[in-house]
Every structure is written in C-alpha cells, then in structure tokens.
Design a protein around this motif. Structure first.
Motif, PDB file in Angstrom:
ATOM      1  N   HIS A  90      -7.125  -9.636   3.123  1.00  0.00           N
ATOM      2  CA  HIS A  90      -7.704  -8.304   2.976  1.00  0.00           C
ATOM      3  C   HIS A  90      -8.047  -7.731   4.352  1.00  0.00           C
ATOM      4  N   THR A  91      -7.732  -6.449   4.540  1.00  0.00           N
ATOM      5  CA  THR A  91      -8.002  -5.784   5.809  1.00  0.00           C
ATOM      6  C   THR A  91      -8.351  -4.335   5.549  1.00  0.00           C
ATOM      7  N   ASN A  92      -8.925  -3.685   6.553  1.00  0.00           N
ATOM      8  CA  ASN A  92      -9.290  -2.277   6.457  1.00  0.00           C
ATOM      9  C   ASN A  92      -8.072  -1.437   6.834  1.00  0.00           C
ATOM     10  N   LEU A  93      -7.367  -0.960   5.829  1.00  0.00           N
ATOM     11  CA  LEU A  93      -6.142  -0.193   6.082  1.00  0.00           C
ATOM     12  C   LEU A  93      -6.443   1.162   6.710  1.00  0.00           C
ATOM     13  N   GLU A  94      -7.603   1.745   6.397  1.00  0.00           N
ATOM     14  CA  GLU A  94      -7.942   3.031   6.999  1.00  0.00           C
ATOM     15  C   GLU A  94      -8.035   2.899   8.522  1.00  0.00           C
ATOM     16  N   VAL A  95      -8.649   1.822   8.976  1.00  0.00           N
ATOM     17  CA  VAL A  95      -8.732   1.592  10.427  1.00  0.00           C
ATOM     18  C   VAL A  95      -7.348   1.381  11.012  1.00  0.00           C
ATOM     19  N   LEU A  96      -6.498   0.628  10.295  1.00  0.00           N
ATOM     20  CA  LEU A  96      -5.140   0.381  10.775  1.00  0.00           C
ATOM     21  C   LEU A  96      -4.360   1.682  10.901  1.00  0.00           C
ATOM     22  N   LEU A  97      -4.497   2.575   9.917  1.00  0.00           N
ATOM     23  CA  LEU A  97      -3.741   3.831   9.939  1.00  0.00           C
ATOM     24  C   LEU A  97      -4.219   4.765  11.047  1.00  0.00           C
ATOM     25  N   GLN A  98      -5.477   4.660  11.422  1.00  0.00           N
ATOM     26  CA  GLN A  98      -5.981   5.524  12.479  1.00  0.00           C
ATOM     27  C   GLN A  98      -5.582   5.051  13.870  1.00  0.00           C
ATOM     28  N   ASN A  99      -5.014   3.823  13.965  1.00  0.00           N
ATOM     29  CA  ASN A  99      -4.531   3.342  15.250  1.00  0.00           C
ATOM     30  C   ASN A  99      -3.307   4.160  15.665  1.00  0.00           C
ATOM     31  N   VAL A 100      -3.379   4.725  16.850  1.00  0.00           N
ATOM     32  CA  VAL A 100      -2.334   5.643  17.295  1.00  0.00           C
ATOM     33  C   VAL A 100      -0.976   4.956  17.357  1.00  0.00           C
TER      34      VAL A 100
ATOM     35  N   PHE B  59       0.846  -1.188   0.000  1.00  0.00           N
ATOM     36  CA  PHE B  59       0.000   0.000   0.000  1.00  0.00           C
ATOM     37  C   PHE B  59       0.886   1.245   0.000  1.00  0.00           C
ATOM     38  N   ILE B  60       0.292   2.340  -0.439  1.00  0.00           N
ATOM     39  CA  ILE B  60       0.952   3.651  -0.416  1.00  0.00           C
ATOM     40  C   ILE B  60       0.045   4.598   0.348  1.00  0.00           C
ATOM     41  N   VAL B  61       0.638   5.302   1.309  1.00  0.00           N
ATOM     42  CA  VAL B  61      -0.120   6.280   2.086  1.00  0.00           C
ATOM     43  C   VAL B  61       0.432   7.665   1.816  1.00  0.00           C
ATOM     44  N   SER B  62      -0.461   8.634   1.905  1.00  0.00           N
ATOM     45  CA  SER B  62      -0.088  10.043   1.758  1.00  0.00           C
ATOM     46  C   SER B  62      -0.227  10.713   3.118  1.00  0.00           C
ATOM     47  N   PHE B  63       0.840  11.418   3.524  1.00  0.00           N
ATOM     48  CA  PHE B  63       0.859  12.080   4.826  1.00  0.00           C
ATOM     49  C   PHE B  63       1.191  13.545   4.640  1.00  0.00           C
ATOM     50  N   ASP B  64       0.334  14.418   5.148  1.00  0.00           N
ATOM     51  CA  ASP B  64       0.550  15.860   5.085  1.00  0.00           C
ATOM     52  C   ASP B  64       1.097  16.325   6.428  1.00  0.00           C
ATOM     53  N   PRO B  65       2.360  16.726   6.510  1.00  0.00           N
ATOM     54  CA  PRO B  65       2.946  17.130   7.805  1.00  0.00           C
ATOM     55  C   PRO B  65       2.246  18.331   8.419  1.00  0.00           C
ATOM     56  N   ARG B  66       1.659  19.186   7.591  1.00  0.00           N
ATOM     57  CA  ARG B  66       1.040  20.396   8.130  1.00  0.00           C
ATOM     58  C   ARG B  66      -0.257  20.076   8.857  1.00  0.00           C
ATOM     59  N   THR B  67      -1.074  19.212   8.281  1.00  0.00           N
ATOM     60  CA  THR B  67      -2.362  18.871   8.889  1.00  0.00           C
ATOM     61  C   THR B  67      -2.340  17.530   9.611  1.00  0.00           C
ATOM     62  N   GLU B  68      -1.230  16.784   9.472  1.00  0.00           N
ATOM     63  CA  GLU B  68      -1.090  15.443  10.042  1.00  0.00           C
ATOM     64  C   GLU B  68      -2.187  14.496   9.543  1.00  0.00           C
ATOM     65  N   GLU B  69      -2.696  14.776   8.362  1.00  0.00           N
ATOM     66  CA  GLU B  69      -3.705  13.900   7.761  1.00  0.00           C
ATOM     67  C   GLU B  69      -3.000  12.786   7.004  1.00  0.00           C
ATOM     68  N   ILE B  70      -3.437  11.567   7.219  1.00  0.00           N
ATOM     69  CA  ILE B  70      -2.850  10.413   6.557  1.00  0.00           C
ATOM     70  C   ILE B  70      -3.978   9.589   5.939  1.00  0.00           C
ATOM     71  N   GLN B  71      -3.767   9.123   4.705  1.00  0.00           N
ATOM     72  CA  GLN B  71      -4.795   8.342   4.026  1.00  0.00           C
ATOM     73  C   GLN B  71      -4.147   7.384   3.039  1.00  0.00           C
ATOM     74  N   VAL B  72      -4.861   6.291   2.756  1.00  0.00           N
ATOM     75  CA  VAL B  72      -4.399   5.305   1.780  1.00  0.00           C
ATOM     76  C   VAL B  72      -4.759   5.806   0.383  1.00  0.00           C
ATOM     77  N   VAL B  73      -3.785   5.869  -0.504  1.00  0.00           N
ATOM     78  CA  VAL B  73      -4.032   6.332  -1.868  1.00  0.00           C
ATOM     79  C   VAL B  73      -3.967   5.202  -2.884  1.00  0.00           C
ATOM     80  N   ALA B  74      -3.384   4.055  -2.527  1.00  0.00           N
ATOM     81  CA  ALA B  74      -3.343   2.898  -3.427  1.00  0.00           C
ATOM     82  C   ALA B  74      -3.025   1.662  -2.592  1.00  0.00           C
ATOM     83  N   ALA B  75      -3.595   0.524  -2.985  1.00  0.00           N
ATOM     84  CA  ALA B  75      -3.359  -0.706  -2.225  1.00  0.00           C
ATOM     85  C   ALA B  75      -3.586  -1.912  -3.123  1.00  0.00           C
ATOM     86  N   ALA B  76      -2.801  -2.974  -2.859  1.00  0.00           N
ATOM     87  CA  ALA B  76      -2.967  -4.263  -3.534  1.00  0.00           C
ATOM     88  C   ALA B  76      -2.805  -5.340  -2.473  1.00  0.00           C
TER      89      ALA B  76
END
Length: 726
Positions: A368-378, A345-362
């Motif tokens: 198969h898993t929910n990567l968005e939930v995984l990324l939100q884990n502190v 997977f590839i994630v995009s991270f904005d240092p200014r807003t600290e927003e992180i999201q999945v932009v591509a995955a295989a």
C-alpha cells in the motif's frame, strides 16, 4: 426508473442470456450466427437483420445470413461492391456505428436508395462494423421497414455489443480450425512416424533391447548408450510410477507421459505399445511421439479461450451498473485479480486544467502506498502522461530522479493503458504496478487490458448518459409537481365556487318552495269556493299572503347575503322571542299544508315559558323545515308534537312525529349538504333543509340533533339560549 434506463437494462439482460445460451467453443458456427441475428431482430423489433463478410480482395461484401421476420426465415447470397457505394464503405472505416435514422437522406446511406432501400421499403439503418484483430471483416446490418425510426443510444450500444459477440464467434471458429488442423497434422505425422521415423523402442520388462534413429534424435542418446539400459533412463521422475505400472501391466491404449532427454529437457510424449515376438521372445515395441508442441498449443488455445471468456464476464459485470464509481472500482479489482499484480489504479486527467487524481485503486496490503503523493511527483507524472506504452523499469535506463521515485514506492515494473473517453472531457488511464519482482509484461496481457479498456470506455459513456438522464428526469419531475400543484389549487378554487353555487340553488329550491306553496294553496281555496268573477278576499287572508311574501323576500335577501361572501355566514336579527306565540303563528300559516296531508299538530308549550334569544324569521325557517320534512317523508294522517322546556339556561325544543322513523345508518348524515335519504328519489328538494337548520341553530349558539323512535317515528331536537332579563 425512466424508459431509457429500463431499455438499457433489458438489452443488457438479453446479451447476458445470449452469451450464456451459446457456448462459443465446439458449437456450430452457422447456428450461432443465426441465433444472434434472430435475437437481434426480436430484441430491436426490426424487419431484417443481416450479416455481411468481406470478400478476399476486400472489394465486395457478401451476405452470409439474412433473417427477416415476415415471412420468417433465413436467406443469403446478396453482394455489394465497394466502388458502387464509396461513401458507405468509407464511413465503415471511420465510425463505430452507422446510425441512419433517415436512410434515404443520410449522406452515408443514400447511395442505396434507388437500388436497395426503396425497392425493399427500408427507411432506417443501424449498421455496425465487425473487427477481428484490428481488421474489419464484415458488417452487422439492422434494416427497419416503415416510417423512419429514431434509434436510441441503448439500441446502438446493443447492436455494437452484438457485433463484438460476432467477432468473438469468428475468433473462436478460427481458433478451432487451427486446432483441428494441428490435430490432423499430428495424426498424419504419427502415421508417418509409425512407418519410418517415429521413435521406436523395443524392451523386455523395461530393459531396452533396440531403438531406431528417431529415438536417438529425440532423446540425444546413441543406440549403444541405450541398449541394455532401463526405460526409466528416458523417463522424467514425475512419470516413473506410471511407466513402472505400464511395464508390469502392459496395455495397448496410448497414454501421455513426461520424458527426459540426455540434456535434461522435459518432453511431453504420447506412448503406445504392442507385444510382439522379437528374436524368438516376447517383447514390447513402443512408439514414442513428442507432443510437447501440440500440448503447448492446446494450452495456449485454452488460455486464449479462458481470457476471452473472462473478458466477457468482466465486461458484463462492469456494464451491468450505471454508477461511475462502481464501474471504476470493479475494473481495478478484476484487473488485479487477473494479472496477480500488486497495485492497479485508474487516474483521471483533465487536459484543460492539467488536474490529475486517483478515482479508483486496488492494492495488496503489504504494498500500500499514497498514490496521490506519487501522482504529484513531477517526474513520475511527466512519464505517466507522455508514455503511451509499457513503462520501462530497467534501473539503468531510468533517469536518477525517476529511479528514486520507483525505489521509494517499490515499483519494479509498470504498465499503463489509456482508456479512451470523450475528447472534450477528462481522460482516464489504467496503471498497473508490480512491486515484489521485475516483470516482463506479455503481449496477451496488454491485449487483454486494451480490450477491457474499450469495454470500460463504453460503460463510462453509458454512466454519463445515465447521469444526464437522471438530471433531466429530476428537473422534469419538479416541473410536473409544480404544475400539478397549480392545477390542484385551481381545482380547489373551482370546487369551492361550484359548492357556493350549489348551496345557493339548493336554498332557492328548498326555502322558497314552502311560502310559495302556502300562498298557492290559499289562492286555490278561494278559487274553488267562489265561481263569480269577483272574489271577496277576507282581510286576514290578504294579511297572511302579505306576511308570506315578506318572508319570501327576506329569505331571498338572506341567501344573497350568504352566497356573495366566500365564507358563508348568517346575519341574525336577535330579539327576545316567545316560542309559544311564534310556533302558533307558524302552525296557523301551515294549516293549508297540514290539511292537505291530513296531519294533526299538538302544541305542548307552557305559557310561562321564558323568552328566547333568537331571530324570529330564521327560527321560523327551522320549524317550517322540520314540519315540512316530517310531512314529506311520511304518509298522510301524521301526528306532529311540538314541545319546549327549560334546561339550565337553554330552551330545549322538539319536533316529534309518529311516522316511519329514521334508520341508524342515516342519522349521522341527515344534516349534511345534499343528503336526501334513500327513499327520497321521488320527492322534490335536494337535501338542503336540515343543513340550513343546523346552520341557523349553530349561528344562535345552540345545537341540533335527531333521535330515532323507530318504529314509532322520529324526534328532532334543538337548543337555543334563553333571553336574560335586563
């Protein structure tokens, strides 16, 4: 498609063709470099392209190849010292490319002006460092001669790709040198073993008769343990059928086989035998050489070449598109296929807003898993963003919270590679999960992903540039469309004004000509029949001239009224009018013109014909135009017949002549403005008469047309309303 995009696609196609044209393994090193320089010079249209390599002490760079287009050819041998040009050599260590649009004044290259640039006429430079295994080994230099040149982003990317290609060529050369050295070493070792310490076995039909000390060392058996035993004791089970075949059918050609030591270790050996007379009987002496290391090295070299080829192919596929989603999706699919991993997977991270999201995955379906939930884990997010290297997955080395996260998402091993992008924008990270088993990531796997990340970063920059260009292009197209619409509106206004001007001029040239001509003919008649100074003029003649001038004045006022308004219209003075009386008066006034053309007019109008609702002056213009047109377009001696009859509540009037007639291809255009007919280039007037006739009859609520009686002549007809009795 914009020119910048077309240039990007064209240069990418050249890179693909160059990569396909040059096999980097087994080819001549110098020829490949010359081909790259020649291709670069032709593609970027530069006068000189050169390749420089550092000397051993890295204090100098020497020109290995220089291609110049005029006169075409290759040279070499120039040398530049780093101490003489400190700014340029410092810039090479810090920048991906040295893009000097004005090399004479660019702070990085102006050191060369007096000694190098001005003597050769070079005004612009595009230099790219060549890196191999983290060390800069040389420079690919593009030199433009002539006016200073503005290098484009596509040209910079193309030059950088060529430098990467040179790097691949150098790495391929070094690998082949190492392989050749290894082969030469093995050959010398084989010779030495043949003479002294190579494992040698003498057997008879597979039964071992004797061995040397090298055999004992190689296989771990003592000589007493081997003598009398079958050679299959030293043979790996997978190679037994081959060895039995060679025992039954001996050959002297070397062959490879799998052997097995006393400890059970498998060896790859090269076997070569020869029949000899041993102790009075024929036997086979067999030399056995351990080539396990060589084969492993060959396999490693082959794998490295395959990885480089695969990297080039993946990079080409990624960079052949300028759409960001397609670039990212292609990357994750290719990485998962190469690593045989469960998730990429590839994630995009904005240092200014600290927003992180999945932009591509295989992902594999079973993992198969929910990567968005995984990324939100502190805990996982913190580990992901603060660890620049491979993430350790040893359960005992992880904190309890992270162990729970890994267990919940079946993560056995994890690998993270940063994708460098714009420092001011979002950062992209490439993540890999192995879910079915723990995995030890190999150094070559990390190196492969790091090289691929560089190519992805370049593709992302190209995609962003493409998006910017597309936005600029869309804005420019909108501005052009708006400006075009404004210009078209102005053109329509000018055409309308020009049309009004033409109608006015045509009306003046046509309608005013007939009364002036009639008056002129009366005056000429008076002057020709009387030579005295005083000419008696009959009252009827003066009255005729007066009426002609009044009609001329009325025509001028009517034309002015029509052409002052933007929408041309006729102002009619409708009154009950006798057609017979009006036509007789018209024929009488046109008598001089009829006599000049030797024409005869026949009136066929009944005295009992009812009155019509018409403007006498405008209706007079219709008859004058139709009669004068008949005279102009036919030879003298014409007969014109004027008729009128009642059809329902309309008066049907005709003007018929026995002239040449009108062709069918002209009848549909006779009443158009400007139309004069094919044979009218030698006549006066510019085609307004019939157009005005249609305007007048239409204003009366009638209609007008023409019938062809070819070759007996033509008949013009029109209908106007009959006056109703009050």
């Amino acid at each position: 498609m914009t020119p910048v995009i077309e240039q990007l696609q064209s240069l990418n196609r050249i890179l693909v063709e160059l990569a396909r044209r040059q096999p980097f393994h087994g080819a001549n090193f110098e020829e490949i470099l010359q081909d790259i320089l020649w291709t670069s010079a032709r593609s970027l249209n530069v006068a000189r392209v050169s390749l420089w390599f550092y000397s051993g002490d890295r204090q100098h760079i020497e020109c290995a190849h220089l291609f110049q287009q005029s006169p075409p050819g290759f040279t070499a041998g120039m040398r530049l010292t780093a101490s003489d040009y400190p700014r340029y050599f410092a810039a090479l260590q810090e920048e991906r490319t040295i893009t000097a649009h004005d090399a004479w004044h660019d702070p990085r290259t102006r050191e060369f002006r007096k000694t190098y640039l001005e003597p050769l006429g070079i005004t612009s430079l595009l230099d790219v460092p060549i890196w191999v295994e983290g060390s800069m080994i040389g420079i690919l230099c593009h030199e433009h001669i002539g006016s200073p040149r503005q290098w484009t982003v596509a040209e910079e990317q193309f030059a950088a790709s060529l430098a990467d290609l040179v790097s691949l060529v150098v790495e391929s050369r070094d690998r082949h040198r190492a392989l050749r050295a290894l082969e030469e070493s093995e050959a010398r070792l084989a010779t030495f073993f043949q003479a002294t310490s190579e494992a040698v076995i003498i057997h008879e039909q597979g039964t071992i008769l004797d061995v040397n000390a090298a055999t004992e060392r190689l296989f771990g058996y003592t000589a007493s343990e081997l003598v009398g035993q079958s050679v299959l004791l030293l043979t790996h089970p997978e190679a037994r059928s081959l060895i039995l075949e060679r025992i039954q059918q001996p050959i002297d050609i070397p062959f490879e086989a799998l052997a097995r030591t006393k400890s059970g270790e498998a060896l790859i050996v090269e076997v070569q035998g020869k029949s000899i007379l041993y102790r009075g009987r024929w036997a086979r002496v067999v030399g056995i050489r351990d080539i396990t290391q060589r084969k492993t090295a060959e396999q490693n070299v082959q794998l490295a070449a395959q990885r480089q080829q695969l990297l080039a192919e993946i990079a080409l596929r990624i960079r052949q598109t300028l759409e960001l989603p397609e670039i990212l999706n292609t990357t994750v699919v290719e990485v998962r296929r190469y690593l045989l991993s469960d998730r990429v997977f590839i994630v995009s991270f904005d240092p200014r807003t600290e927003e992180i999201q999945v932009v591509a995955a295989a992902m594999a379906p079973q993992w198969h898993t929910n990567l968005e939930v995984l990324l939100q884990n502190v805990h996982y997010r913190s580990r992901l963003l603060t660890t620049p290297a491979t993430l350790s997955c040893e359960r005992e080395m992880l904190d309890p919270h992270l162990r729970q996260v890994y267990a919940a998402h079946h993560i056995q091993s994890c690998l993270l590679i940063p994708i460098q992008h714009q420092p001011q924008g979002p950062c992209f990270l490439l993540g890999v999960h192995q879910c079915d088993r723990p995995r030890e990531w190999q150094p070559y796997e990390r190196a492969f992903l790091e090289q691929l990340a560089t190519q992805v970063a370049i593709a992302l920059q190209q995609a962003e540039l493409y998006q910017q260009l597309a936005a600029l292009n869309a804005n420019l197209e909108q501005q052009v469309a708006e400006r075009t619409e404004q210009l078209q509106q102005k053109m329509r206004e000018l055409e309308e004004l020009n049309h009004l001007k033409d109608v006015f001029l045509h009306a003046v040239s046509h309608d005013l000509r007939t009364p002036v001509l009639g008056t002129l003919m009366v005056i000429n008649h008076l002057l020709q029949n009387n030579t005295s100074d005083t000419i008696p003029v009959p009252r009827s003649t003066l009255t005729c001239i007066q009426h002609s001038q009044q009609r001329q004045l009325h025509l001028i006022e009517t034309l002015l009224h029509i052409h002052v308004d933007q929408q041309p219209s006729l102002s009619l003075a409708i009154a009950p009018t006798s057609l017979a009386t009006l036509v007789k008066a018209i024929v009488a006034e046109l008598q001089p013109l009829l006599q000049k053309n030797k024409a005869t007019v026949k009136l066929q109008m009944a005295p009992t014909l009812p009155l019509v609702r018409a403007d006498p002056i405008q209706l007079r213009r219709v008859y004058e135009n139709l009669i004068s047109n008949a005279l102009k377009h036919n030879r003298p001696g014409l007969t014109i017949t004027l008729t009128a009859e009642v059809q329902e509540d309309m008066a049907y009037c005709t003007v018929q002549d026995n002239g040449v007639g009108i062709g069918s291809d002209q009848r549909s255009r006779l009443f158009d403005l400007y139309y004069r007919g094919r044979e009218s280039h030698h006549r006066t007037g510019i085609g307004l008469g019939l157009y005005l006739c249609r305007q007048i009859i239409t204003a009366h609520g009638g209609e007008i047309g023409v019938e062809d009686n070819h070759p007996q002549g033509a008949t013009f007809w029109f209908r106007i309303p009959i006056a109703r009795p009050t």
